[in-house]
Write a protein that holds these residues in place. Structure first.
Motif, PDB file in Angstrom:
ATOM      1  N   GLU A  58     -23.281   3.049 101.405  1.00 42.76           N
ATOM      2  CA  GLU A  58     -22.356   2.157 101.483  1.00 42.76           C
ATOM      3  C   GLU A  58     -21.567   2.098 102.923  1.00 42.76           C
ATOM      4  O   GLU A  58     -21.620   2.990 103.556  1.00 42.76           O
ATOM      5  CB  GLU A  58     -21.105   2.464 100.329  1.00 42.76           C
ATOM      6  CG  GLU A  58     -20.195   3.654 100.628  1.00 42.76           C
ATOM      7  CD  GLU A  58     -19.124   3.873  99.527  1.00 42.76           C
ATOM      8  OE1 GLU A  58     -18.676   2.738  98.874  1.00 42.76           O
ATOM      9  OE2 GLU A  58     -18.732   4.935  99.342  1.00 42.76           O
ATOM     10  N   SER A  59     -20.935   1.010 102.955  1.00 44.16           N
ATOM     11  CA  SER A  59     -20.112   0.583 104.110  1.00 44.16           C
ATOM     12  C   SER A  59     -18.877   0.959 103.740  1.00 44.16           C
ATOM     13  O   SER A  59     -18.362   0.107 102.769  1.00 44.16           O
ATOM     14  CB  SER A  59     -20.287  -0.608 104.671  1.00 44.16           C
ATOM     15  OG  SER A  59     -19.777  -0.867 105.772  1.00 44.16           O
ATOM     16  N   MET A  60     -17.858   1.509 104.480  1.00 45.74           N
ATOM     17  CA  MET A  60     -16.459   1.971 104.192  1.00 45.74           C
ATOM     18  C   MET A  60     -15.837   2.081 105.545  1.00 45.74           C
ATOM     19  O   MET A  60     -16.149   3.102 106.354  1.00 45.74           O
ATOM     20  CB  MET A  60     -16.146   2.759 103.123  1.00 45.74           C
ATOM     21  CG  MET A  60     -14.979   3.035 102.893  1.00 45.74           C
ATOM     22  SD  MET A  60     -14.776   4.398 101.460  1.00 45.74           S
ATOM     23  CE  MET A  60     -16.086   5.685 101.616  1.00 45.74           C
ATOM     24  N   LYS A  62     -15.568   0.502 108.587  1.00 52.22           N
ATOM     25  CA  LYS A  62     -16.371   0.254 109.608  1.00 52.22           C
ATOM     26  C   LYS A  62     -17.541   1.566 110.013  1.00 52.22           C
ATOM     27  O   LYS A  62     -17.918   1.603 111.033  1.00 52.22           O
ATOM     28  CB  LYS A  62     -15.564   0.115 110.845  1.00 52.22           C
ATOM     29  CG  LYS A  62     -14.733  -1.113 110.802  1.00 52.22           C
ATOM     30  CD  LYS A  62     -14.229  -1.655 112.074  1.00 52.22           C
ATOM     31  CE  LYS A  62     -13.439  -2.808 111.714  1.00 52.22           C
ATOM     32  NZ  LYS A  62     -13.224  -3.626 112.735  1.00 52.22           N
ATOM     33  N   VAL A  64     -21.022   3.724 107.980  1.00 51.16           N
ATOM     34  CA  VAL A  64     -21.983   3.724 106.757  1.00 51.16           C
ATOM     35  C   VAL A  64     -22.227   5.214 106.449  1.00 51.16           C
ATOM     36  O   VAL A  64     -22.461   6.230 107.228  1.00 51.16           O
ATOM     37  CB  VAL A  64     -23.044   3.232 107.466  1.00 51.16           C
ATOM     38  CG1 VAL A  64     -24.120   3.248 106.285  1.00 51.16           C
ATOM     39  CG2 VAL A  64     -23.067   1.633 107.735  1.00 51.16           C
ATOM     40  N   THR A  78     -26.404   0.471 110.744  1.00 54.41           N
ATOM     41  CA  THR A  78     -25.566  -0.485 109.838  1.00 54.41           C
ATOM     42  C   THR A  78     -26.324  -0.732 108.327  1.00 54.41           C
ATOM     43  O   THR A  78     -27.567  -0.405 108.427  1.00 54.41           O
ATOM     44  CB  THR A  78     -25.612  -1.837 110.390  1.00 54.41           C
ATOM     45  OG1 THR A  78     -27.026  -2.207 110.654  1.00 54.41           O
ATOM     46  CG2 THR A  78     -24.938  -1.797 112.062  1.00 54.41           C
ATOM     47  N   ARG A  92     -29.728  -4.155  97.298  1.00 56.95           N
ATOM     48  CA  ARG A  92     -28.481  -4.619  97.775  1.00 56.95           C
ATOM     49  C   ARG A  92     -27.788  -5.227  96.754  1.00 56.95           C
ATOM     50  O   ARG A  92     -28.017  -6.059  96.011  1.00 56.95           O
ATOM     51  CB  ARG A  92     -28.425  -5.507  98.796  1.00 56.95           C
ATOM     52  CG  ARG A  92     -27.185  -6.000  99.763  1.00 56.95           C
ATOM     53  CD  ARG A  92     -27.308  -4.748 100.917  1.00 56.95           C
ATOM     54  NE  ARG A  92     -26.109  -4.997 101.582  1.00 56.95           N
ATOM     55  CZ  ARG A  92     -26.058  -5.598 102.760  1.00 56.95           C
ATOM     56  NH1 ARG A  92     -27.388  -5.726 103.578  1.00 56.95           N
ATOM     57  NH2 ARG A  92     -24.872  -5.690 103.358  1.00 56.95           N
ATOM     58  N   HIS A  94     -24.248  -5.229  96.735  1.00 58.28           N
ATOM     59  CA  HIS A  94     -22.827  -5.866  97.456  1.00 58.28           C
ATOM     60  C   HIS A  94     -22.864  -5.893  98.877  1.00 58.28           C
ATOM     61  O   HIS A  94     -23.885  -5.369  99.473  1.00 58.28           O
ATOM     62  CB  HIS A  94     -21.592  -4.794  97.020  1.00 58.28           C
ATOM     63  CG  HIS A  94     -20.233  -5.293  97.199  1.00 58.28           C
ATOM     64  ND1 HIS A  94     -19.606  -5.166  98.268  1.00 58.28           N
ATOM     65  CD2 HIS A  94     -19.258  -5.926  96.054  1.00 58.28           C
ATOM     66  CE1 HIS A  94     -18.412  -5.406  98.352  1.00 58.28           C
ATOM     67  NE2 HIS A  94     -18.324  -6.129  96.846  1.00 58.28           N
ATOM     68  N   ARG A  95     -22.174  -6.689  99.328  1.00 61.07           N
ATOM     69  CA  ARG A  95     -22.258  -6.600 100.992  1.00 61.07           C
ATOM     70  C   ARG A  95     -22.070  -5.234 101.762  1.00 61.07           C
ATOM     71  O   ARG A  95     -22.452  -5.097 102.586  1.00 61.07           O
ATOM     72  CB  ARG A  95     -21.243  -7.718 101.566  1.00 61.07           C
ATOM     73  CG  ARG A  95     -19.886  -7.411 101.568  1.00 61.07           C
ATOM     74  CD  ARG A  95     -19.081  -8.244 102.112  1.00 61.07           C
ATOM     75  NE  ARG A  95     -17.867  -7.921 102.097  1.00 61.07           N
ATOM     76  CZ  ARG A  95     -16.778  -8.870 102.485  1.00 61.07           C
ATOM     77  NH1 ARG A  95     -16.949 -10.007 102.987  1.00 61.07           N
ATOM     78  NH2 ARG A  95     -15.486  -8.271 102.427  1.00 61.07           N
ATOM     79  N   SER A  96     -21.384  -4.459 101.027  1.00 60.46           N
ATOM     80  CA  SER A  96     -21.234  -3.046 101.376  1.00 60.46           C
ATOM     81  C   SER A  96     -21.734  -2.054 100.682  1.00 60.46           C
ATOM     82  O   SER A  96     -21.484  -0.683 100.874  1.00 60.46           O
ATOM     83  CB  SER A  96     -19.635  -2.585 101.325  1.00 60.46           C
ATOM     84  OG  SER A  96     -19.210  -2.546  99.902  1.00 60.46           O
ATOM     85  N   CYS A  97     -22.849  -2.232  99.804  1.00 59.20           N
ATOM     86  CA  CYS A  97     -23.655  -1.164  99.110  1.00 59.20           C
ATOM     87  C   CYS A  97     -25.130  -1.421  98.818  1.00 59.20           C
ATOM     88  O   CYS A  97     -25.513  -2.632  98.600  1.00 59.20           O
ATOM     89  CB  CYS A  97     -22.888  -1.198  97.766  1.00 59.20           C
ATOM     90  SG  CYS A  97     -23.501   0.035  96.797  1.00 59.20           S
TER      91      CYS A  97
END
Length: 141
Positions: A58-60, A62, A64, A78, A92, A94-97
Motif C-alpha cells: 500500500e501507498s500511504m 507518499k 510505499v 512506486t 490492484r 484501490h489506487r493505493s493498494c
C-alpha cells in the motif's frame, strides 16, 4: 594526502550511498521481468522477502509499504512500478493498494456498502469503485 570533510557533508554522502545501495538491491532479482523477492527496509536494516510471502502493498503518506505476516516493510518503488512486475496473483483493488489474492480471508461490505477485503492476518483493505469490476472478475464474485 588527507582531506577534512564537514560532518554534515559526510552524513549526506553516507545517506546517498545507502539509498543507492537500497535502490539497486530492490531491482536485483528478476525472472522474465517478474520479481522473485522484494527487499524491504525496517529502521536501519533491509530484509529480502519472497514475493509469495507478501500479503499486500500500500501507498500511504507518499511512501510505499508492503506487509508480510505481521511485519511492515518500506520500499522505494512506486505502486505502478511494482504492479508492472508482480505475478498474476496480485491485484490492484484501490489506487493505493495491491493485494495478494492468496492472502485473502474474505470479502465483505462495510457500513457504507463499500466492499473491503480482509486478509488472513486480520488487516482490512478497501476495494474502490474504480477497481471493483476487475477485482470481482479475478475473485469470481
Amino acid at each position: 594526502m588527507e582531506r577534512t570533510v564537514a560532518t554534515s557533508t559526510f552524513y549526506k554522502i553516507v545517506n546517498e550511498v545507502k539509498n543507492s545501495i537500497l535502490y539497486l538491491t530492490n531491482w536485483v532479482v528478476y525472472t522474465m521481468e517478474q520479481l522473485l523477492l522484494l527487499t524491504g527496509q525496517i529502521n536501519d536494516y533491509w530484509v529480502p522477502v519472497p514475493i509469495d510471502e507478501i500479503d499486500c502493498i500500500e501507498s500511504m503518506q507518499k511512501k510505499v509499504w508492503f506487509y508480510s505476516g505481521n511485519e511492515r516493510f518500506r520500499t522505494k518503488f512506486t505502486l505502478k512500478e511494482l504492479a508492472d512486475c508482480l505475478p498474476a496473483n496480485f491485484i490492484r483493488t484501490h489506487r493505493s493498494c495491491i493485494i495478494n489474492i492468496r492472502s485473502i480471508s474474505r470479502v465483505s461490505k462495510d457500513y457504507m456498502n463499500n466492499y473491503q477485503i480482509q486478509l488472513k492476518n486480520g488487516v482490512c483493505m478497501p476495494i474502490s469503485q474504480s477497481y471493483l469490476a476487475d477485482t470481482r472478475m479475478h475473485l469470481q464474485l
